[in-house]
Design an enzyme around this catalytic site. Structure first.
Site, PDB file in Angstrom:
ATOM      1  CG  ASP A  22      32.107   9.372 -12.868  1.00  0.00           C
ATOM      2  OD1 ASP A  22      31.786   8.536 -11.994  1.00  0.00           O
ATOM      3  OD2 ASP A  22      32.920   9.138 -13.777  1.00  0.00           O
ATOM      4  CG  HIS A  48       6.915   6.507   5.499  1.00  0.00           C
ATOM      5  ND1 HIS A  48       6.902   7.873   5.598  1.00  0.00           N
ATOM      6  CD2 HIS A  48       5.749   6.170   4.919  1.00  0.00           C
ATOM      7  CE1 HIS A  48       5.765   8.339   5.104  1.00  0.00           C
ATOM      8  NE2 HIS A  48       5.047   7.318   4.691  1.00  0.00           N
ATOM      9  CG  ASP A  81       2.968   0.152   0.507  1.00  0.00           C
ATOM     10  OD1 ASP A  81       2.847   0.183  -0.741  1.00  0.00           O
ATOM     11  OD2 ASP A  81       2.537   1.048   1.259  1.00  0.00           O
ATOM     12  CG  ASP A  89       0.523   2.646  -3.357  1.00  0.00           C
ATOM     13  OD1 ASP A  89       1.188   1.825  -2.708  1.00  0.00           O
ATOM     14  OD2 ASP A  89       0.103   3.729  -2.878  1.00  0.00           O
ATOM     15  CG  HIS A 129      -2.094   5.211   7.343  1.00  0.00           C
ATOM     16  ND1 HIS A 129      -3.032   4.778   6.441  1.00  0.00           N
ATOM     17  CD2 HIS A 129      -1.529   4.096   7.862  1.00  0.00           C
ATOM     18  CE1 HIS A 129      -3.012   3.453   6.394  1.00  0.00           C
ATOM     19  NE2 HIS A 129      -2.129   3.002   7.267  1.00  0.00           N
ATOM     20  CG  HIS A 186      -2.465   8.032  -1.975  1.00  0.00           C
ATOM     21  ND1 HIS A 186      -1.973   7.640  -3.193  1.00  0.00           N
ATOM     22  CD2 HIS A 186      -2.053   7.077  -1.092  1.00  0.00           C
ATOM     23  CE1 HIS A 186      -1.278   6.523  -3.051  1.00  0.00           C
ATOM     24  NE2 HIS A 186      -1.319   6.142  -1.778  1.00  0.00           N
ATOM     25  CG  HIS A 239       1.531   9.911  -2.109  1.00  0.00           C
ATOM     26  ND1 HIS A 239       2.369  10.107  -1.052  1.00  0.00           N
ATOM     27  CD2 HIS A 239       1.041   8.656  -1.953  1.00  0.00           C
ATOM     28  CE1 HIS A 239       2.394   9.015  -0.300  1.00  0.00           C
ATOM     29  NE2 HIS A 239       1.595   8.122  -0.827  1.00  0.00           N
ATOM     30  CD  GLU A 244      -2.673   3.717   1.208  1.00  0.00           C
ATOM     31  OE1 GLU A 244      -1.698   3.302   1.841  1.00  0.00           O
ATOM     32  OE2 GLU A 244      -2.572   4.489   0.236  1.00  0.00           O
ATOM     33  CE1 TYR A 265       0.349  -0.366   9.415  1.00  0.00           C
ATOM     34  CE2 TYR A 265      -1.379   1.206  10.002  1.00  0.00           C
ATOM     35  CZ  TYR A 265      -0.669   0.496   9.046  1.00  0.00           C
ATOM     36  OH  TYR A 265      -0.982   0.646   7.720  1.00  0.00           O
ATOM     37  NE  ARG A 319       0.155   0.395   3.940  1.00  0.00           N
ATOM     38  CZ  ARG A 319       1.259   0.408   4.692  1.00  0.00           C
ATOM     39  NH1 ARG A 319       1.182   0.517   6.007  1.00  0.00           N
ATOM     40  NH2 ARG A 319       2.466   0.305   4.138  1.00  0.00           N
ATOM     41  CD  GLU A 353      -1.555   1.238  -1.001  1.00  0.00           C
ATOM     42  OE1 GLU A 353      -0.500   0.761  -0.553  1.00  0.00           O
ATOM     43  OE2 GLU A 353      -1.670   2.419  -1.361  1.00  0.00           O
TER      44      GLU A 353
HETATM   45  N1  GLY Z   1       3.219   3.349  -0.835  1.00  0.00           N
HETATM   46  C1  GLY Z   1       2.861   4.629  -0.440  1.00  0.00           C
HETATM   47  C2  GLY Z   1       1.483   4.690   0.021  1.00  0.00           C
HETATM   48  O1  GLY Z   1       0.852   3.677   0.197  1.00  0.00           O
HETATM   49  O2  GLY Z   1       0.942   5.737   0.186  1.00  0.00           O
HETATM   50 MN    MN Z   2      -0.803   4.212  -1.090  1.00  0.00          MN
HETATM   51 MN    MN Z   3       1.377   1.795  -0.667  1.00  0.00          MN
END
Ligand code: GLY
Ligand code: MN
Ligand code: MN
Length: 477
Positions: A53, A262, A279, A290, A373, A377, A384, A424, A428, A445, A447
């Site tokens: 519940d 991820h 991240d 982000d 990647h 975005h 996103h 970003e 890797y 990374r 960002e």
């Molecule tokens: N944290 C998700 C991205 O960087 O797109």
């Molecule tokens: Mn991002």
């Molecule tokens: Mn991110």
């Protein structure tokens, strides 16, 4: 009020500014009127069961909250093209309010939210059917809300039964998403203010995590530091400034885990000599931040880590320079790719004899072995965020697909002041034959969040450093 408290906004969020939401509804209604009129139907998000519940914490639908500032569940907005707005919401119920908290209720909603009328949500079928009678179109976000199409079909069937009474059901179904997404893509000053505060909170959380890691390794002779303990520092910092939650699942990746794009914070241990990639960003009053930072666990970059870090930072700088009004969204990506590709060749990650020069590395997509990647975005209510990435008014052209091939599609969208993007780039390195061993398992990374301004971009997430020397200085404390 202290600095810390002033980062949080008024907890009533957008509902404290009903005139902002009224203005958005008016603009949406004008757009609908220009496109033939009709009635828009927009539910908020459903409540979701977690187990037994227990429900997941309720998170409103971003579109719905943008237009209403209302964050209770079981609510709907009906908006007519003449601008009339109707809210359907839960009735007051003292018994339920004792257990679950305050409800605005239909009687108070018009004054609280600036809608023209409000009714109990149980009246939805009747009121929606009445509003849709003789309306030229029904507008709703296609393919977003489970069961919405079926509910609308039910209303249309009811109206069809009334045709012999002279009632005409809407002749068209129109997708609300593109219109709303275009509106949400350009942020107003109130939204930008909230996003700046969200980014500052997140930046402070990253700085806290860096200091925490350095202090741990100073005091423990190298005992491993579980990722979840670093995550706890982030969450603590988010909440103490009033952010309601993380904007997405926090990534805290120790060492080799950074190469899993991820990865979620788990129970792996960060060790001295490794990098930690975080991240993570908070959501404040419905707006996401982000940020990614990569730092040395014990406060000092090794030579190999520093070599690749400098490449990623240079790539980010190139992408930032390409993030300005009049540039295309993808310009930042290709600027970053060029610097990364050059860095891959210079560092020996890619063998010049096998892959050729920078142009060949870009044309063939060979860089994707270490950078797979995109470079950013849209950012807003959703991490996103909504908004078309391709030009709305240009014909398709042949262009690189980024994977060594060609593709025919519309050009990338031209940036405008008021858009918010992330920037970003990363590298890797998984173990592989021919890849210098000193780079194995390094994942980096960087960002940041950028508001497009009149002549460039404003980085709103730089309260945490990116320069290696500044990171090392912060970690020395
Ligand atoms: N944290 C998700 C991205 O960087 O797109
Ligand atoms: Mn991002
Ligand atoms: Mn991110």
């Amino acid at each position: 009020m202290s600095d810390e408290r002033s980062l949080a906004t008024d907890r009533r969020g957008a509902a404290a500014h009903p005139q902002l939401c009224a203005g958005r509804r008016a603009r949406l209604a004008e757009a609908m009127a220009r496109l033939g009129g009709g009635v828009a139907v927009l539910p908020t998000a459903p409540e979701r069961q977690r187990n037994s519940d227990n429900d997941h914490p309720f998170r409103h639908c971003s579109h719905f909250h943008y237009l209403t500032g209302f964050d209770e569940p079981q609510a709907w907005l009906l908006l007519e093209a003449d601008g009339r707005s109707t809210l359907l919401c839960r009735e007051k119920n003292l018994e339920r309010e004792i257990w679950d908290g305050h409800r605005v209720g239909p009687a108070a909603a018009p004054a609280a939210l600036g809608v023209h009328e409000a009714h109990p949500v149980d009246a939805l079928d009747k009121i929606a059917t009445d509003k849709l009678a003789n309306a030229p179109a029904v507008w709703f976000p296609f393919g977003v809300h489970e069961g919405l199409q079926a509910r609308i079909d039910g209303w249309l069937a009811t109206l069809r039964e009334r045709e012999r009474l002279g009632v005409q059901p809407p002749q068209a179904q129109r997708d609300l998403t593109p219109v709303l997404a275009e509106m949400r893509l350009l942020k107003d000053e109130h939204e930008l203010g909230t996003m700046r505060r969200a980014a500052r909170i997140s930046a402070q959380a990253h700085a806290r995590a860096m200091r925490f890691s350095a202090a741990h390794f100073r005091s423990t002779q190298g005992r491993g530091l579980p990722e979840y303990m670093i995550e706890a520092e982030l969450l603590h910092e988010f909440r103490r400034h009033g952010a309601q939650s993380p904007a997405y699942g926090s990534i805290v990746a120790a060492g080799a885990n950074a190469c899993v794009l991820h990865y979620a914070a788990g129970d792996a241990e960060l060790r001295p000599g490794e990098l930690c990639l975080i991240d993570a960003g908070c959501e404040l009053d419905g707006y996401a931040s982000d940020i990614t930072r990569t730092f040395p666990a014990d406060g000092s970059f090794s030579a190999a880590q520093r070599e690749l870090y400098d490449v990623v930072l240079a790539a980010q700088e190139a992408a930032i320079a390409a993030t300005r009004p009049g540039a295309r969204k993808q310009d930042a990506h290709w600027a970053a790719v060029r610097v990364l590709a050059q860095g891959m060749l210079d560092s020996g990650l890619l063998n010049r004899d096998k892959v050729g020069d920078v142009e060949s590395v870009i044309d063939s997509g060979a860089y994707r072995a270490f950078y797979m990647h995109g470079t950013g975005h849209w950012l807003g209510r959703d991490v996103h965020d909504v908004g078309e990435y391709l030009s709305l008014d240009e014909a398709p052209v042949e262009q690189p697909d980024g994977m060594g091939g060609r593709v025919v599609k519309r050009p990338s969208r031209v940036l405008q002041p008021g858009m918010v993007v992330t920037i970003e780039p990363g590298l890797y390195v998984r173990p592989a034959e021919g890849v210098p061993e000193r780079f194995w398992h390094i994942g980096i990374r960087i960002e940041d969040d950028a508001v497009i301004t009149d002549n460039g971009c404003e980085l709103i997430s730089r309260d945490v450093p990116v320069a290696p020397r500044e990171i090392e200085a912060l970690m020395r404390g």
